[in-house]
Design a protein around this motif. Structure first.
Motif, PDB file in Angstrom:
ATOM      1  N   ASP A 235      -8.324   8.360 -25.535  1.00 49.20           N
ATOM      2  CA  ASP A 235      -9.373   8.705 -24.561  1.00 49.20           C
ATOM      3  C   ASP A 235      -8.957   8.320 -23.147  1.00 49.20           C
ATOM      4  OD1 ASP A 235     -10.904   9.640 -26.632  1.00 49.20           O
ATOM      5  OD2 ASP A 235     -12.106   7.813 -26.822  1.00 49.20           O
ATOM      6  N   LEU A 236      -8.311   7.156 -23.023  1.00 44.78           N
ATOM      7  CA  LEU A 236      -7.839   6.704 -21.707  1.00 44.78           C
ATOM      8  C   LEU A 236      -6.776   7.651 -21.160  1.00 44.78           C
ATOM      9  CD1 LEU A 236      -7.730   4.573 -19.451  1.00 44.78           C
ATOM     10  CD2 LEU A 236      -6.056   3.309 -20.840  1.00 44.78           C
ATOM     11  N   LEU A 237      -5.850   8.058 -22.027  1.00 40.66           N
ATOM     12  CA  LEU A 237      -4.791   8.974 -21.611  1.00 40.66           C
ATOM     13  C   LEU A 237      -5.368  10.335 -21.224  1.00 40.66           C
ATOM     14  CD1 LEU A 237      -1.702   8.961 -21.354  1.00 40.66           C
ATOM     15  CD2 LEU A 237      -1.553   9.827 -23.693  1.00 40.66           C
ATOM     16  N   ASP A 238      -6.370  10.785 -21.979  1.00 46.68           N
ATOM     17  CA  ASP A 238      -7.023  12.055 -21.671  1.00 46.68           C
ATOM     18  C   ASP A 238      -7.717  11.994 -20.309  1.00 46.68           C
ATOM     19  OD1 ASP A 238      -7.997  14.738 -22.503  1.00 46.68           O
ATOM     20  OD2 ASP A 238      -9.935  13.748 -22.400  1.00 46.68           O
ATOM     21  N   SER A 239      -8.350  10.848 -20.026  1.00 48.70           N
ATOM     22  CA  SER A 239      -9.016  10.669 -18.738  1.00 48.70           C
ATOM     23  C   SER A 239      -8.022  10.672 -17.585  1.00 48.70           C
ATOM     24  CB  SER A 239      -9.810   9.358 -18.754  1.00 48.70           C
ATOM     25  OG  SER A 239     -10.414   9.122 -17.509  1.00 48.70           O
ATOM     26  N   LEU A 240      -6.897   9.992 -17.783  1.00 43.21           N
ATOM     27  CA  LEU A 240      -5.860   9.963 -16.742  1.00 43.21           C
ATOM     28  C   LEU A 240      -5.309  11.355 -16.477  1.00 43.21           C
ATOM     29  CD1 LEU A 240      -3.880   6.734 -17.760  1.00 43.21           C
ATOM     30  CD2 LEU A 240      -5.300   7.039 -15.732  1.00 43.21           C
ATOM     31  N   LEU A 241      -5.151  12.132 -17.554  1.00 47.00           N
ATOM     32  CA  LEU A 241      -4.593  13.477 -17.408  1.00 47.00           C
ATOM     33  C   LEU A 241      -5.556  14.401 -16.662  1.00 47.00           C
ATOM     34  CD1 LEU A 241      -2.404  15.631 -18.159  1.00 47.00           C
ATOM     35  CD2 LEU A 241      -3.732  16.052 -20.234  1.00 47.00           C
ATOM     36  N   ASN A 242      -6.806  14.445 -17.126  1.00 46.19           N
ATOM     37  CA  ASN A 242      -7.758  15.419 -16.582  1.00 46.19           C
ATOM     38  C   ASN A 242      -8.435  14.987 -15.287  1.00 46.19           C
ATOM     39  OD1 ASN A 242      -7.711  17.573 -18.656  1.00 46.19           O
ATOM     40  ND2 ASN A 242      -8.356  15.919 -20.005  1.00 46.19           N
ATOM     41  N   SER A 244      -7.122  12.538 -13.119  1.00 48.15           N
ATOM     42  CA  SER A 244      -6.190  12.099 -12.079  1.00 48.15           C
ATOM     43  C   SER A 244      -5.037  13.076 -11.860  1.00 48.15           C
ATOM     44  CB  SER A 244      -5.623  10.713 -12.443  1.00 48.15           C
ATOM     45  OG  SER A 244      -6.660   9.767 -12.569  1.00 48.15           O
ATOM     46  N   LEU A 245      -4.328  13.436 -12.945  1.00 43.71           N
ATOM     47  CA  LEU A 245      -3.132  14.262 -12.794  1.00 43.71           C
ATOM     48  C   LEU A 245      -3.466  15.719 -12.481  1.00 43.71           C
ATOM     49  CD1 LEU A 245      -0.055  14.442 -12.910  1.00 43.71           C
ATOM     50  CD2 LEU A 245      -0.242  14.835 -15.379  1.00 43.71           C
ATOM     51  N   VAL A 246      -4.408  16.291 -13.219  1.00 41.49           N
ATOM     52  CA  VAL A 246      -4.741  17.709 -13.030  1.00 41.49           C
ATOM     53  C   VAL A 246      -5.211  18.007 -11.606  1.00 41.49           C
ATOM     54  CG1 VAL A 246      -6.326  19.564 -13.715  1.00 41.49           C
ATOM     55  CG2 VAL A 246      -5.170  18.191 -15.463  1.00 41.49           C
ATOM     56  N   PRO A 247      -6.116  17.192 -11.008  1.00 38.29           N
ATOM     57  CA  PRO A 247      -6.517  17.462  -9.612  1.00 38.29           C
ATOM     58  C   PRO A 247      -5.342  17.437  -8.643  1.00 38.29           C
ATOM     59  CG  PRO A 247      -8.074  15.951 -10.631  1.00 38.29           C
ATOM     60  CD  PRO A 247      -6.927  16.087 -11.589  1.00 38.29           C
ATOM     61  N   ILE A 248      -4.381  16.532  -8.891  1.00 37.70           N
ATOM     62  CA  ILE A 248      -3.209  16.475  -8.011  1.00 37.70           C
ATOM     63  C   ILE A 248      -2.397  17.757  -8.110  1.00 37.70           C
ATOM     64  CG2 ILE A 248      -1.003  15.300  -7.618  1.00 37.70           C
ATOM     65  CD1 ILE A 248      -2.351  12.700  -8.509  1.00 37.70           C
ATOM     66  N   ILE A 249      -2.176  18.213  -9.354  1.00 39.06           N
ATOM     67  CA  ILE A 249      -1.397  19.434  -9.559  1.00 39.06           C
ATOM     68  C   ILE A 249      -2.133  20.646  -9.000  1.00 39.06           C
ATOM     69  CG2 ILE A 249      -0.444  20.982 -11.317  1.00 39.06           C
ATOM     70  CD1 ILE A 249       0.114  18.524 -13.021  1.00 39.06           C
ATOM     71  N   GLU A 250      -3.462  20.669  -9.166  1.00 37.31           N
ATOM     72  CA  GLU A 250      -4.253  21.778  -8.631  1.00 37.31           C
ATOM     73  C   GLU A 250      -4.129  21.859  -7.107  1.00 37.31           C
ATOM     74  OE1 GLU A 250      -7.958  22.412 -11.763  1.00 37.31           O
ATOM     75  OE2 GLU A 250      -8.118  20.858 -10.211  1.00 37.31           O
ATOM     76  N   SER A 251      -4.093  20.702  -6.463  1.00 35.71           N
ATOM     77  CA  SER A 251      -3.961  20.704  -5.009  1.00 35.71           C
ATOM     78  C   SER A 251      -2.566  21.147  -4.577  1.00 35.71           C
ATOM     79  CB  SER A 251      -4.263  19.307  -4.452  1.00 35.71           C
ATOM     80  OG  SER A 251      -3.301  18.366  -4.902  1.00 35.71           O
ATOM     81  N   LEU A 252      -1.565  20.828  -5.376  1.00 37.21           N
ATOM     82  CA  LEU A 252      -0.184  21.202  -5.046  1.00 37.21           C
ATOM     83  C   LEU A 252       0.044  22.705  -5.163  1.00 37.21           C
ATOM     84  CD1 LEU A 252       1.844  18.319  -6.788  1.00 37.21           C
ATOM     85  CD2 LEU A 252       1.498  18.661  -4.325  1.00 37.21           C
ATOM     86  N   ILE A 253      -0.629  23.341  -6.141  1.00 42.59           N
ATOM     87  CA  ILE A 253      -0.385  24.777  -6.349  1.00 42.59           C
ATOM     88  C   ILE A 253      -1.482  25.643  -5.733  1.00 42.59           C
ATOM     89  CG2 ILE A 253       0.924  24.370  -8.468  1.00 42.59           C
ATOM     90  CD1 ILE A 253      -1.532  25.132 -10.081  1.00 42.59           C
ATOM     91  N   GLN A 254      -2.368  24.998  -4.962  1.00 44.53           N
ATOM     92  CA  GLN A 254      -3.434  25.758  -4.300  1.00 44.53           C
ATOM     93  C   GLN A 254      -2.826  26.773  -3.325  1.00 44.53           C
ATOM     94  OE1 GLN A 254      -6.170  23.340  -2.088  1.00 44.53           O
ATOM     95  NE2 GLN A 254      -7.890  24.724  -2.460  1.00 44.53           N
ATOM     96  N   GLY A 255      -3.321  27.978  -3.350  1.00 43.44           N
ATOM     97  CA  GLY A 255      -2.796  29.019  -2.478  1.00 43.44           C
ATOM     98  C   GLY A 255      -1.806  29.926  -3.157  1.00 43.44           C
ATOM     99  N   THR A 256      -1.332  29.537  -4.346  1.00 48.99           N
ATOM    100  CA  THR A 256      -0.417  30.408  -5.094  1.00 48.99           C
ATOM    101  C   THR A 256      -1.228  31.460  -5.834  1.00 48.99           C
ATOM    102  OG1 THR A 256      -0.467  28.936  -7.019  1.00 48.99           O
ATOM    103  CG2 THR A 256       1.253  28.540  -5.379  1.00 48.99           C
ATOM    104  N   ALA A 257      -0.531  32.388  -6.473  1.00 51.20           N
ATOM    105  CA  ALA A 257      -1.206  33.481  -7.185  1.00 51.20           C
ATOM    106  C   ALA A 257      -2.091  32.928  -8.305  1.00 51.20           C
ATOM    107  CB  ALA A 257      -0.157  34.429  -7.776  1.00 51.20           C
ATOM    108  N   PRO A 258      -3.271  33.536  -8.523  1.00 48.64           N
ATOM    109  CA  PRO A 258      -4.180  33.055  -9.570  1.00 48.64           C
ATOM    110  C   PRO A 258      -3.532  32.981 -10.953  1.00 48.64           C
ATOM    111  CG  PRO A 258      -5.307  34.617  -8.141  1.00 48.64           C
ATOM    112  CD  PRO A 258      -3.861  34.644  -7.744  1.00 48.64           C
TER     113      PRO A 258
END
Length: 585
Positions: A235-242, A244-258
């Motif tokens: 559960d802790l690992l799932d929380s860290l992934l969704n 913490s990590l996913v928002p960072i990656i989403e911000s990095l690829i923002q503006g790319t093709a859907p």
């Protein structure tokens, strides 16, 4: 390059010595049957060949055939024979047979600490003189004496070759010779020492206590896995992934093709990440089983299960490969080689896939967390015990139909109890983690991308998931599962990909549902249909690697029968669960 044949009775520390000499990390277990084929490792200019554990060269078992063929036809420069100092008389029976191959022999006398506790004192120089071989006392589990073994190997040309002929007419004549030999070089204290093994066995093998103890230990194992360590870490690992990590990656690829954003977030992270967060659960269960093996307890389980296994036409020894099957069916089917009769080997191999392997655990964990959040451990434990119960019932059926041969007696050695080796445990967990990450980074990664593509495209281009190629494929086979309560294309596709690797059932659903399993699963399953789905996952055909191993070991005919009966069994039991359950829910 010099070839060294490493031989010894089962459970004398052979694989531990092999690992110490070669730096390998082969499976080490405190029971017979860990090594079921020859393995090779290297030390300096020596190739060490780890041969299966055998009690004698005249038993005509599969292991004996492998060892005998290698000694007779292979290029063997030296035999490294490891024996148990606390059972030296029995172990030397194999040594006497090895001397007939006229090769230099190094006799590694292991478990000298256990022998001393039993009051057995050995004069190793005298033993060397009487046997006319190089004798090296060692304690392999603590790597004591390993340097002496290496030194003896390097002195290959100074090792003695005994050219005497030992033409014993019977096993009883042989043991008489060994008894006379040991009387000259060993002494045993007259005082009666009640060992820890004897004290513990009075409890662990007690007719009234043995079974409750076993079920308590199994219950604690599931508590550790799903309540105390595994699930909380997951559960802790799932929380860290969704979170913490996913928002960072989403911000990095923002503006790319859907489509690119969907590929990264829904496809790769959804598919691979959905599996990776379950690693703590898998490792927790694996660690518990490894500790039980290493302590010597699992060999006792085989002994106490003998009476029950007889009902299935098997000896208690067949319980060992079945326990291995809780980790993975591939080594379990290979471990079935250690059983004495062809009937036992085939029947055990047919029942092993019913022992729920680690690869199914991610499916159980996800569904139990969504539909049975307050009783995850109970639900998962029930699935494991259902597999065992069905194996028992089918064993009885097969015993009275296709396997009517005579039963074999139980011949199993109960090893010494010992504290589990932290080094061995860490090595096994490392290997398990590495294998899991390799699978996640290759097979599951590739499957996630393929599934993302198939779930987002059709022959007209990009589309929504309900009009995708994947939905057409799933929709074609979905009617088969409608009577089981989950006749939707999403579950059908997931089960289909599960034939490649059971973990991909979860990664497939993660891709199809864009990673939001908590929300989407209740829209496609009821509590009852989810339970039916779990039962089907438990029982249906294992992955293609298991099927390939079965074919290699037992041929196409038995493999086809195994695949067919498991599919039929899975459908029937899931059908009963859903339809009988519907009468009450």
């Amino acid at each position: 390059m010099k070839n060294v044949a490493l031989l010894g009775n089962p459970n004398v520390g052979k694989t531990t010595l092999f690992n110490s000499l070669t730096g390998s990390n082969q499976r080490v277990g405190n029971w017979a049957g860990v090594t079921v084929d020859k393995k090779e490792g290297f030390f300096d200019d020596f190739k060490i060949v780890d041969l299966p554990g055998i009690y004698a060269m005249d038993t005509f078992s599969n292991e004996e055939k492998i060892s005998k063929e290698f000694l007779e036809n292979g290029q063997v420069d030296l035999i490294l024979n490891i024996i148990d100092a606390s059972n030296i008389d029995r172990n030397l029976y194999l040594t006497m047979q090895l001397k007939q191959f006229k090769k230099p022999i190094i006799l590694a006398v292991n478990m000298i600490d256990v022998a001393e506790k039993k009051g057995i004192n050995i004069d190793y120089k005298k033993l060397e003189e009487l046997l006319n071989v190089t004798v090296v006392p060692i304690q392999a589990s603590k790597e004591q004496g390993i340097d002496d073994v290496k030194k003896a190997l390097k002195n290959l040309h100074t090792n003695k070759i005994d050219n005497n002929d030992y033409n014993f007419s019977s096993e009883k004549e042989t043991y008489t010779y060994i008894e006379n030999l040991l009387s000259q070089c060993t002494k045993k204290d007259n005082k009666s020492i009640r060992t820890i093994k004897e004290k513990l066995d009075n409890i662990m093998l007690n007719p009234w206590l043995a079974y409750p103890i076993f079920f308590i230990i199994m219950a604690l194992t599931f508590q550790v896995t799903f309540s105390w360590i595994g699930q909380p870490l997951s559960d802790l690992l799932d929380s860290l992934l969704n979170d913490s990590l996913v928002p960072i990656i989403e911000s990095l690829i923002q503006g790319t093709a859907p489509w690119f954003q969907s590929l990264i977030i829904d496809g790769i992270i959804g598919g691979v990440g959905g599996i990776l967060v379950l690693l703590p659960i898998i490792l927790s269960l694996f660690a518990c089983i490894t500790i039980l093996e290493d302590s010597g307890y699992m060999a006792r389980v085989a002994f106490i299960m003998d009476k029950i296994m007889r009902k299935m036409g098997l000896s208690g020894k067949a319980f060992i490969p079945m326990i291995v099957g809780f980790g993975c069916s591939v080594p379990a089917i290979m471990t079935a080689r250690t059983l004495e009769s062809e009937k036992d080997r085939k029947l055990t191999a047919l029942l092993i896939p019913l022992m729920s392997c680690n690869a199914r655990l991610p499916v159980y964990s996800i569904f139990a967390a969504v539909f049975f959040p307050n009783s995850i451990g109970l639900v998962v434990a029930s699935l494991y015990f259902l597999g065992i119960l069905l194996a028992f019932i089918l064993g009885i059926i097969f015993k009275h139909t296709i396997f009517k041969n005579e039963e074999e007696p139980l011949l199993i050695e109960l090893p010494e109890y010992k504290l589990p080796s932290l080094k061995n445990l860490l090595n096994q967990l490392y290997e398990k983690t590495k294998g899991f990450l390799v699978k996640a980074g290759t097979l599951i990664f590739a499957m996630s991308i393929i599934l993302w593509f198939l779930s987002n495209f059709n022959f007209s281009g990009m589309t929504d998931v309900n009009n995708s190629i994947l939905s057409y494929v799933g929709g074609f086979i979905a009617p088969i599962f409608k009577p089981l309560g989950f006749g939707n294309w999403q579950s059908s596709v997931s089960l289909l990909t599960g034939l490649i690797a059971k973990e991909t059932v979860v990664s497939s659903m993660s891709v199809i549902f864009a990673g939001d399993l908590q929300t989407m699963l209740p829209l496609h399953f009821t509590t009852l249909s989810a339970l039916s789905f779990l039962v089907f996952v438990l029982l249906y055909t294992p992955c293609i690697t298991v099927v390939g191993t079965m074919k290699k070991e037992f041929g196409s005919k038995l493999t086809l029968f195994s695949v067919t009966y498991q599919l039929v069994l899975a459908w029937l039991v899931a059908f009963l669960v859903f339809n009988i359950g519907s009468l009450f829910i």
